[in-house]
Structures are given as structure tokens and as C-alpha cells.
Write a protein that holds these residues in place. Structure first.
Motif, PDB file in Angstrom:
ATOM      1  N   ILE A  10      42.218  42.790  35.214  1.00  0.00           N
ATOM      2  CA  ILE A  10      42.808  42.478  33.922  1.00  0.00           C
ATOM      3  C   ILE A  10      43.421  43.727  33.328  1.00  0.00           C
ATOM      4  CG2 ILE A  10      42.259  41.804  31.557  1.00  0.00           C
ATOM      5  CD1 ILE A  10      40.365  39.765  32.610  1.00  0.00           C
ATOM      6  N   GLY A  11      42.708  44.854  33.441  1.00  0.00           N
ATOM      7  CA  GLY A  11      43.254  46.098  32.922  1.00  0.00           C
ATOM      8  C   GLY A  11      44.548  46.481  33.611  1.00  0.00           C
ATOM      9  N   LEU A  12      44.614  46.291  34.926  1.00  0.00           N
ATOM     10  CA  LEU A  12      45.817  46.599  35.688  1.00  0.00           C
ATOM     11  C   LEU A  12      46.982  45.741  35.209  1.00  0.00           C
ATOM     12  CD1 LEU A  12      47.277  47.937  38.071  1.00  0.00           C
ATOM     13  CD2 LEU A  12      46.389  46.136  39.536  1.00  0.00           C
ATOM     14  N   SER A  13      46.718  44.453  34.984  1.00  0.00           N
ATOM     15  CA  SER A  13      47.778  43.547  34.563  1.00  0.00           C
ATOM     16  C   SER A  13      48.275  43.892  33.169  1.00  0.00           C
ATOM     17  CB  SER A  13      47.271  42.100  34.591  1.00  0.00           C
ATOM     18  OG  SER A  13      46.884  41.748  35.884  1.00  0.00           O
ATOM     19  N   VAL A  14      47.328  44.195  32.261  1.00  0.00           N
ATOM     20  CA  VAL A  14      47.737  44.542  30.906  1.00  0.00           C
ATOM     21  C   VAL A  14      48.561  45.819  30.921  1.00  0.00           C
ATOM     22  CG1 VAL A  14      46.876  45.260  28.654  1.00  0.00           C
ATOM     23  CG2 VAL A  14      45.827  43.328  29.822  1.00  0.00           C
ATOM     24  N   GLY A  15      48.138  46.786  31.747  1.00  0.00           N
ATOM     25  CA  GLY A  15      48.912  48.014  31.835  1.00  0.00           C
ATOM     26  C   GLY A  15      50.311  47.778  32.356  1.00  0.00           C
ATOM     27  N   ALA A 183      51.826  34.891  40.938  1.00  0.00           N
ATOM     28  CA  ALA A 183      51.629  34.119  42.165  1.00  0.00           C
ATOM     29  C   ALA A 183      50.814  34.906  43.187  1.00  0.00           C
ATOM     30  CB  ALA A 183      52.993  33.726  42.753  1.00  0.00           C
ATOM     31  N   VAL A 184      51.073  36.204  43.303  1.00  0.00           N
ATOM     32  CA  VAL A 184      50.320  37.045  44.244  1.00  0.00           C
ATOM     33  C   VAL A 184      48.846  37.098  43.850  1.00  0.00           C
ATOM     34  CG1 VAL A 184      49.992  39.410  45.037  1.00  0.00           C
ATOM     35  CG2 VAL A 184      52.281  38.436  44.983  1.00  0.00           C
ATOM     36  N   LEU A 185      48.576  37.300  42.561  1.00  0.00           N
ATOM     37  CA  LEU A 185      47.185  37.370  42.118  1.00  0.00           C
ATOM     38  C   LEU A 185      46.479  36.027  42.272  1.00  0.00           C
ATOM     39  CD1 LEU A 185      47.176  39.637  38.923  1.00  0.00           C
ATOM     40  CD2 LEU A 185      46.263  40.131  41.195  1.00  0.00           C
ATOM     41  N   PHE A 186      47.218  34.928  42.073  1.00  0.00           N
ATOM     42  CA  PHE A 186      46.625  33.607  42.264  1.00  0.00           C
ATOM     43  C   PHE A 186      46.222  33.419  43.722  1.00  0.00           C
ATOM     44  CE2 PHE A 186      46.833  29.679  39.468  1.00  0.00           C
ATOM     45  CZ  PHE A 186      45.770  29.066  40.091  1.00  0.00           C
ATOM     46  N   PHE A 204      30.157  40.723  44.237  1.00  0.00           N
ATOM     47  CA  PHE A 204      31.036  40.662  43.064  1.00  0.00           C
ATOM     48  C   PHE A 204      32.190  39.682  43.256  1.00  0.00           C
ATOM     49  CE2 PHE A 204      29.436  45.085  43.409  1.00  0.00           C
ATOM     50  CZ  PHE A 204      28.559  45.066  42.331  1.00  0.00           C
ATOM     51  N   ALA A 205      31.993  38.681  44.112  1.00  0.00           N
ATOM     52  CA  ALA A 205      33.085  37.748  44.396  1.00  0.00           C
ATOM     53  C   ALA A 205      33.525  36.990  43.143  1.00  0.00           C
ATOM     54  CB  ALA A 205      32.665  36.763  45.483  1.00  0.00           C
ATOM     55  N   ARG A 206      32.573  36.538  42.356  1.00  0.00           N
ATOM     56  CA  ARG A 206      32.933  35.771  41.159  1.00  0.00           C
ATOM     57  C   ARG A 206      33.695  36.646  40.162  1.00  0.00           C
ATOM     58  NH1 ARG A 206      28.629  33.408  36.767  1.00  0.00           N
ATOM     59  NH2 ARG A 206      30.142  32.427  35.354  1.00  0.00           N
ATOM     60  N   LEU A 207      33.264  37.892  39.988  1.00  0.00           N
ATOM     61  CA  LEU A 207      33.957  38.802  39.074  1.00  0.00           C
ATOM     62  C   LEU A 207      35.400  39.023  39.513  1.00  0.00           C
ATOM     63  CD1 LEU A 207      33.958  40.807  36.712  1.00  0.00           C
ATOM     64  CD2 LEU A 207      33.083  42.537  38.289  1.00  0.00           C
ATOM     65  N   VAL A 208      35.588  39.290  40.802  1.00  0.00           N
ATOM     66  CA  VAL A 208      36.938  39.519  41.320  1.00  0.00           C
ATOM     67  C   VAL A 208      37.777  38.249  41.218  1.00  0.00           C
ATOM     68  CG1 VAL A 208      38.269  40.094  43.394  1.00  0.00           C
ATOM     69  CG2 VAL A 208      36.173  41.356  42.868  1.00  0.00           C
ATOM     70  N   THR A 209      37.186  37.111  41.592  1.00  0.00           N
ATOM     71  CA  THR A 209      37.915  35.846  41.569  1.00  0.00           C
ATOM     72  C   THR A 209      38.381  35.494  40.163  1.00  0.00           C
ATOM     73  OG1 THR A 209      36.707  34.974  43.470  1.00  0.00           O
ATOM     74  CG2 THR A 209      37.743  33.373  42.017  1.00  0.00           C
ATOM     75  N   THR A 212      40.974  38.148  38.480  1.00  0.00           N
ATOM     76  CA  THR A 212      42.329  38.022  39.030  1.00  0.00           C
ATOM     77  C   THR A 212      42.941  36.665  38.690  1.00  0.00           C
ATOM     78  OG1 THR A 212      41.364  37.350  41.155  1.00  0.00           O
ATOM     79  CG2 THR A 212      42.000  39.661  40.909  1.00  0.00           C
ATOM     80  N   TYR A 213      42.104  35.637  38.598  1.00  0.00           N
ATOM     81  CA  TYR A 213      42.595  34.299  38.243  1.00  0.00           C
ATOM     82  C   TYR A 213      43.150  34.279  36.826  1.00  0.00           C
ATOM     83  CZ  TYR A 213      42.354  29.440  36.687  1.00  0.00           C
ATOM     84  OH  TYR A 213      42.642  28.213  36.143  1.00  0.00           O
ATOM     85  N   TYR A 214      42.389  34.819  35.874  1.00  0.00           N
ATOM     86  CA  TYR A 214      42.873  34.840  34.488  1.00  0.00           C
ATOM     87  C   TYR A 214      44.123  35.716  34.358  1.00  0.00           C
ATOM     88  CZ  TYR A 214      38.630  32.490  32.834  1.00  0.00           C
ATOM     89  OH  TYR A 214      37.627  31.582  32.605  1.00  0.00           O
ATOM     90  N   ALA A 215      44.129  36.849  35.063  1.00  0.00           N
ATOM     91  CA  ALA A 215      45.318  37.703  35.034  1.00  0.00           C
ATOM     92  C   ALA A 215      46.527  36.980  35.621  1.00  0.00           C
ATOM     93  CB  ALA A 215      45.052  38.999  35.803  1.00  0.00           C
ATOM     94  N   ALA A 216      46.311  36.227  36.707  1.00  0.00           N
ATOM     95  CA  ALA A 216      47.407  35.477  37.328  1.00  0.00           C
ATOM     96  C   ALA A 216      47.975  34.437  36.374  1.00  0.00           C
ATOM     97  CB  ALA A 216      46.906  34.799  38.606  1.00  0.00           C
ATOM     98  N   GLN A 217      47.104  33.690  35.724  1.00  0.00           N
ATOM     99  CA  GLN A 217      47.569  32.653  34.802  1.00  0.00           C
ATOM    100  C   GLN A 217      48.303  33.271  33.613  1.00  0.00           C
ATOM    101  OE1 GLN A 217      47.757  29.705  35.695  1.00  0.00           O
ATOM    102  NE2 GLN A 217      45.835  28.690  36.172  1.00  0.00           N
ATOM    103  N   LEU A 218      47.839  34.433  33.154  1.00  0.00           N
ATOM    104  CA  LEU A 218      48.537  35.114  32.064  1.00  0.00           C
ATOM    105  C   LEU A 218      49.942  35.533  32.488  1.00  0.00           C
ATOM    106  CD1 LEU A 218      48.735  36.528  29.318  1.00  0.00           C
ATOM    107  CD2 LEU A 218      47.563  38.500  30.340  1.00  0.00           C
ATOM    108  N   LEU A 219      50.049  36.114  33.673  1.00  0.00           N
ATOM    109  CA  LEU A 219      51.356  36.562  34.168  1.00  0.00           C
ATOM    110  C   LEU A 219      52.309  35.381  34.368  1.00  0.00           C
ATOM    111  CD1 LEU A 219      49.993  39.202  36.640  1.00  0.00           C
ATOM    112  CD2 LEU A 219      51.633  39.708  34.838  1.00  0.00           C
ATOM    113  N   LEU A 220      51.807  34.294  34.928  1.00  0.00           N
ATOM    114  CA  LEU A 220      52.642  33.110  35.110  1.00  0.00           C
ATOM    115  C   LEU A 220      53.083  32.555  33.760  1.00  0.00           C
ATOM    116  CD1 LEU A 220      50.592  31.411  37.972  1.00  0.00           C
ATOM    117  CD2 LEU A 220      52.915  32.325  38.175  1.00  0.00           C
TER     118      LEU A 220
END
Length: 233
Positions: A10-15, A183-186, A204-209, A212-220
Motif C-alpha cells: 500500500i505504501g508503494l502504491s501511495v508513493g 492489473a499487475v497487482l491484482f 504472511f500470505a494473507r497480509l501480502v494478498t 496488494t488486493y486493496y492497492a490493485a483496486q485503488l489503482l484500477l
């Protein structure tokens, strides 16, 4: 001692998104605030996956529903925005279905509809078949290995879902900018989820999933702002 960011994706996407001029608009920032609060609530509560309930479903879906509201409040009208709202609504339903193991198939079906709506929004022009070849080869490599670990009744549904997701990735990359990154993050998020579910339990699969899912939906969602102008009230 430096502080470690618990949600690096999320931090990467916001940046990355901080360079988008429209994100400096007060109206955009104001209507993104509920999404950020809802994401924070999800990660702070961190309801265990072995305790499925309607409360956990609501907490999980809330950030996506906030993005639907964001598009209604900020994005210009038109088919692109409406299709994104439809895709987000389907995603929220899919999120709820994935809370309960017995509704996994329904969740995968609803997410397939969401990807088809994103695909419809992105369009098929320009075609760029070379890019499709690259994404398909990568997807075939991954899904070809994944399918070996599935029960027979899961092979066709997962293969069909992978085909739809790969097509959405292709069109998102063609569109570019936030749609491409989303799309890539999704794809990455779904890949980690599938590997953790069917192949091998990942730390940490759930944390990563979910990050990245919320970041993907935000970007889309933000790809709807590529058209000039914002909705005003």
C-alpha cells in the motif's frame, strides 16, 4: 531503530500515485479518506480467517464499497465509470463469498464477472497481440503448475478464471498507467492467494494478498480519473 512499514505494498502504491496531479485535488483526497480508514480498520482488527461471520465479511468488503462511493462522488460520468463501479460491486460480493469456504466457487464466479467488467471498460483497441502473448506465456507457466495441485472438480473453474484474469491483465497493461499497475497487482494478489490455498502455505500470505488486493483496486479505480475533469456538486 527504523520503523518497519507493515503494509509495504500500500505504501508503494501511495508513493507512486503521489505523482498524479489529480490526487492533490481536495475533493479527491476527501473522498479517498473513507477508503484509507476502512483499509486501516481491516488490518487493525485482523479478524481470524477461521472465524467467518457477517461482521468479518463487512469489514473485508468495506474498502471496496468505499471505492464505489468514491467513483460516484468524484469521477466523471460515462460507461467507463459505471463499468468500474459494477466491477467493484462484484468484487465486494466476491470478497464476502470467500469468507466462507463452502461459497468459494461463488466467489470465484463473481470475481470472474468483475474482471469481465474491467475488461469491457478497458476495451480492445489498440490490440497489441505481442503483449497478450507475453502475459499468456507467463500465466500458462504459473497456472500449468498450479493445476497439478488441484482436485479434479477444481481444474476447469480455476483454468477459466485464470484465462479471464490474464485477459484483464493484458488490457490493463495496454491501457497503461494506474490501470496497468492495478492489473499487475491484482494478478500478483490472486497468484499468492492461489499458491497459499492449493500448493503450499506461505508466511504472511494473507497480509501480502490483501494489501496488494486493496492497492490493485485503488489503482484500477483511479484510472477513471484519466479523463479530464472531476464531478462537481
Amino acid at each position: 531503530m527504523p520503523c518497519c512499514d507493515p503494509y509495504p505494498w500500500i505504501g508503494l502504491s501511495v508513493g507512486r500515485l503521489s505523482s498524479f496531479p489529480l490526487l492533490k485535488h481536495p475533493q479527491v483526497r476527501r473522498w479517498l479518506a473513507p477508503f484509507i480508514v476502512a483499509c486501516s480498520l481491516y488490518f487493525l482488527l485482523w479478524i481470524p480467517e477461521d472465524q467467518p461471520s457477517w461482521v468479518s465479511a463487512l469489514v473485508k468488503c468495506q474498502p471496496i464499497l468505499c471505492l464505489v462511493l468514491f467513483l460516484w462522488a468524484v469521477a466523471p460520468g460515462g460507461s467507463y465509470t459505471w463499468l468500474l463501479q459494477g466491477a467493484l460491486t462484484c468484487s465486494a460480493v466476491g470478497d464476502a463469498c470467500l469468507i466462507w469456504p463452502e461459497t468459494f466457487f461463488y466467489g470465484m464466479a463473481v470475481f470472474s464477472v468483475a474482471h469481465l467488467l474491467y475488461l469491457w471498460a478497458f476495451g480492445l483497441s489498440p490490440l497489441q497481440p505481442g503483449l497478450l502473448l507475453c502475459t499468456t506465456l507467463a500465466s500458462l507457466t504459473y497456472y500449468g503448475f498450479l493445476l497439478l495441485h488441484l482436485e479434479p472438480n477444481m481444474v476447469l473453474p480455476v483454468a477459466a478464471y485464470g484465462l479471464i484474469l490474464n485477459t484483464m491483465l493484458w488490457r490493463g497493461l495496454v491501457l497503461g498507467r494506474s490501470a496497468g499497475w492495478g492489473a499487475v497487482l491484482f494478478m500478483f494478489s490472486d497468484g499468492v492467494l492461489a499458491w497459499d490455498t492449493f500448493v503450499y502455505t506461505l508466511p504472511f500470505a494473507r497480509l501480502v494478498t490483501m494489501s496488494t488486493y486493496y492497492a490493485a483496486q485503488l489503482l484500477l479505480t483511479l484510472s477513471a480519473l484519466r479523463n479530464p475533469g472531476l464531478k462537481t456538486h
